[in-house]
Design an enzyme around this catalytic site. Sequence first.
Site: not given
Lengths: 506, 499
Positions: A82, A157, A181
């Site tokens: 990420k 997210s 997330s």
Amino acid sequence: MTARDLTKATADELSRTLAAGEASSVEVTQAHIDRIAAVDGAIHAFLHVDAEGALATAADIDKRRAAGEKLHGLAGVPIAVKDIVATIGLPTTCGSAILKGWIPPYDATITQRIKAAGLPILGKTNMDEFAMGSSTEHSAYGPTHNPWDTTRIPGGSGGGSAAAVAAFEAPLAIGTDTGGSIRQPGALTGTVGVKPTYGGVSRYGLVALASSLDQAGPVTRSVLDAALLHELIAGHDPMDSTSINEPTPDVVAAARRAEVKGLRVGVITELGGEGFQAGVRARFDEAVGLLTSAGAEVVEVSLPSLEYALAAYYLVMPSEASSNLARFDAMRYGIRVPPADNDDPSAEQVMASSRDAGFGDEVKRRIILGTYALSSGYYDAYYGSAQKVRTLLSRDFAAAFATVDVLVSPTSPTTAFPLGDKLDDPLSMYLQDVATIPANLVGIPGLSLPIGLADEDNLPVGLQFLAPAKADDRLYNAAAALEALLESKWGGLPLLAQAPELEVAR
Amino acid sequence: MTATETLVPFDEALTRYDPVMGLEIHIELNTATKMFCGCPTGFGAEPNTQTCPVCLALPGALPVVNAKAVESAIRMGLALNCEIAEWCRFARKNYFYPDMPKNFQTSQYDEPIAYDGYVDVDVDGETYRIEIERAHMEEDTGKSLHVGGSTGRIQGADFSLVDYNRAGIPLIEIVTRTIEVPGDKAPAVARAYVSHVRDLIGGLGVSDVRMDQGSLRADVNLSLKPKGSSALGTRSETKNVNSFRSVERAVRFEVSRHAGILDAGGKVIQETRHFHEDTGTTSSGREKSDADDYRYFPEPDLAPVSPSREWVEELRKTLPEPPAVRRARLQADWGFSDLDMRDTIGAGALDLITATVELGTTPQAAKKWWLGEMARRANETGVDIDALGITPQQVAEIQKLIDDGRINDKLAREVFDGVIAGEGTPEEVVVARKLEVVSDDGALGAAVDRAIEADPDAAQKIRDGKQAAAGALIGAVMKEMRGQADAGRVRELIIEKLS
Ligand SMILES: [Zn+2]
């Protein structure tokens, strides 16, 4: 294995394939790079692909393996990271324009562990700006699309990491979870996502959203893969003073055990009724039925303070975020945008105009919320009260875990919704995390497992397991058992085998 | 500050108002590494060479508390007679400033490591108890350098450079409760308090406590209340007070300034003010207002600090003897009178004399140089005695030159001039300035002969046995030799020649 097989395989399968010499890491890595080239135009899971770096790592691992070196089990298995995790030499933007082009001079602790174990890093995955969002639409670099239906969001997210794994662009990915997330995108893309116990995985080098809530964890296509990655990244780090200085529970052994006979499972009364989509409830009830049939003792458990969790979360998270994001001031890194109408601006004016230009609407919204909640005269009513809710909630969970081993709920109230659907309705977007937020508020671990498709839209549904702090192994044991029960129902295949074929770019 | 501001003479102001003071002292610890990262803390390194992701606040970097700094803070708290918290946290003080990398300062807010202490200070034979509200840990900011423009201030500068070497250096802030002493004593009490804390902390070895280098910084908060009233006035916070003498002057000036405003029916503005060493005045800095909201909240990146009682008691055993005990011991060892001792402390010379005596100088000689010569020079030049550029080592060396008969007291003053002017060691100054006394019999004998010839009356008296008359001849020889004659040897030669 063919190149196609290499991208469909789990990390555990790839690990064994590499160890047996049936494929090289360069072949495995190249297969994934090719897959990214073929499908990421439609998915947009990656913000940055590092083919060269990944192949260099792969070649190095192949050489070391050939030389007979003892390697980590996941050595040579590629991974996506990420874009909130600091990586030397690779851009780290957090999905924000304010960090456009920023390349960290240091590695996060988990990056160091990934590199030391020899996993080729394929690239950095898309996310809601600074992890603020539940749809990945709040990325300054455009949204990620759900591989099950590219007109829909992949959750957020960490939509990039989840979509990359669901679209077979990577067998493993790193996510971060502040309010869901990792788990909510897992549910919406049919992947496994784990938020470890707070302090279980080092936060050093994860760009902070809310320090007391953030935790990094694995995003994978199987429970065992998640355990293997969890084991790699977890453990004490002297660079993070909130890191737990105790051995990590043996999550891999737990995933291999996969035995729910006699396991006490609590269904959370408050999560699953109103506001939860019918297809989500149906799949959840079936999954609970499977656990019962396999010998688990299922009871219903109430957590009365849960009704305050979402409100408490939307005070704590923006408060901490407003302070954590203060460092983005255009003085030392990031974009610098001088005010348009001022030839001789002060440093403060440059800070203000750069932040105005660099932050998106959702980030600004939360900075303003948090600044307000921490203001003198409001602190006790807002931040102070929210912290009290955390204490109450911790007591509720402690009481619940006195009678059950794990708790379960649907991971997300809905399946993936169409892009743009909730962009103008932040409150309904915030409700996406109603089931995942409590774990962050009290620091306990949570795992989302794909449990089938909702009847009304044929989109994936996730079930969330919760366990007491530092008992992450319980999640893996229970989830692996349920995973096996479900896969035998699905013809021995994972849920993702039912995903539509993506159109391949030539 | 208004141009028409009138100052009321200090003594006159005291006839109508009583000053209320609060003092904040920032002490830079001398730990090897910074408060929250492993960067070195040495003074004077190239800008931005002592930095890392943590103290530059790179995205993702996290702080870790320096255990040595906590230890220093606890020892400091104990020395200030404080309670030590069993559990305390850091907090974030949020505000934007370019030299503060995170745009918040990691500090302690309502949970200081040490609280409820006191120190006793002596002024003119009276003892005043100064109550300590708290001593807490925090981190320093970076340093801005404003380039271009005339003032060196941010206004008018072409651009600014920031050096983050200082960012994250551990600081302890010591805050007093309000100090109310007889108005005429207030400036001296303020000075004595800062000086006392300096000696106390210096004795712990946890800081260099150099006001001139900024490792000890004092802020003077002052307000006035009308005589007979109990209502507190609005206070000003004077920063940048860089010497003991300045502490005293800042109090005097602010009393005069506040009185002028209040006499004219005006309102004192709550603001920070800067002290100007050259003029002894203060000027307006930044106005404090309700908008100053630091949005404090507990630092979520740091675990709470919970020193065990056992550790605290172990640290208590490492404290040096309390100042009062030490002073009594030194006074007895040195054979100083009460007045000598008071002068020594008033001049801030206790440690200097101690160090000089430890180097082998007699207490009387050390007293002579520090309280006579150095205190006078410090007064004349308006700097603190330890910032004169003379060390105990140099004083001891100069006294040794005297004891060896190579110079005399009068020449020693010239040697001090040379050392302060940077001409080298005392030895080098003596050689370079040709200050050594002449004890060569040839040169002295000739001068003695000339003196006898020039003053036959005195010579005759000596021949008649009146040795006291030798003084006149010695004086003449010294004059001819411009003070550089060995007076003892001159006396011997005169007696020899005239007996
Ligand atoms: Zn540093």
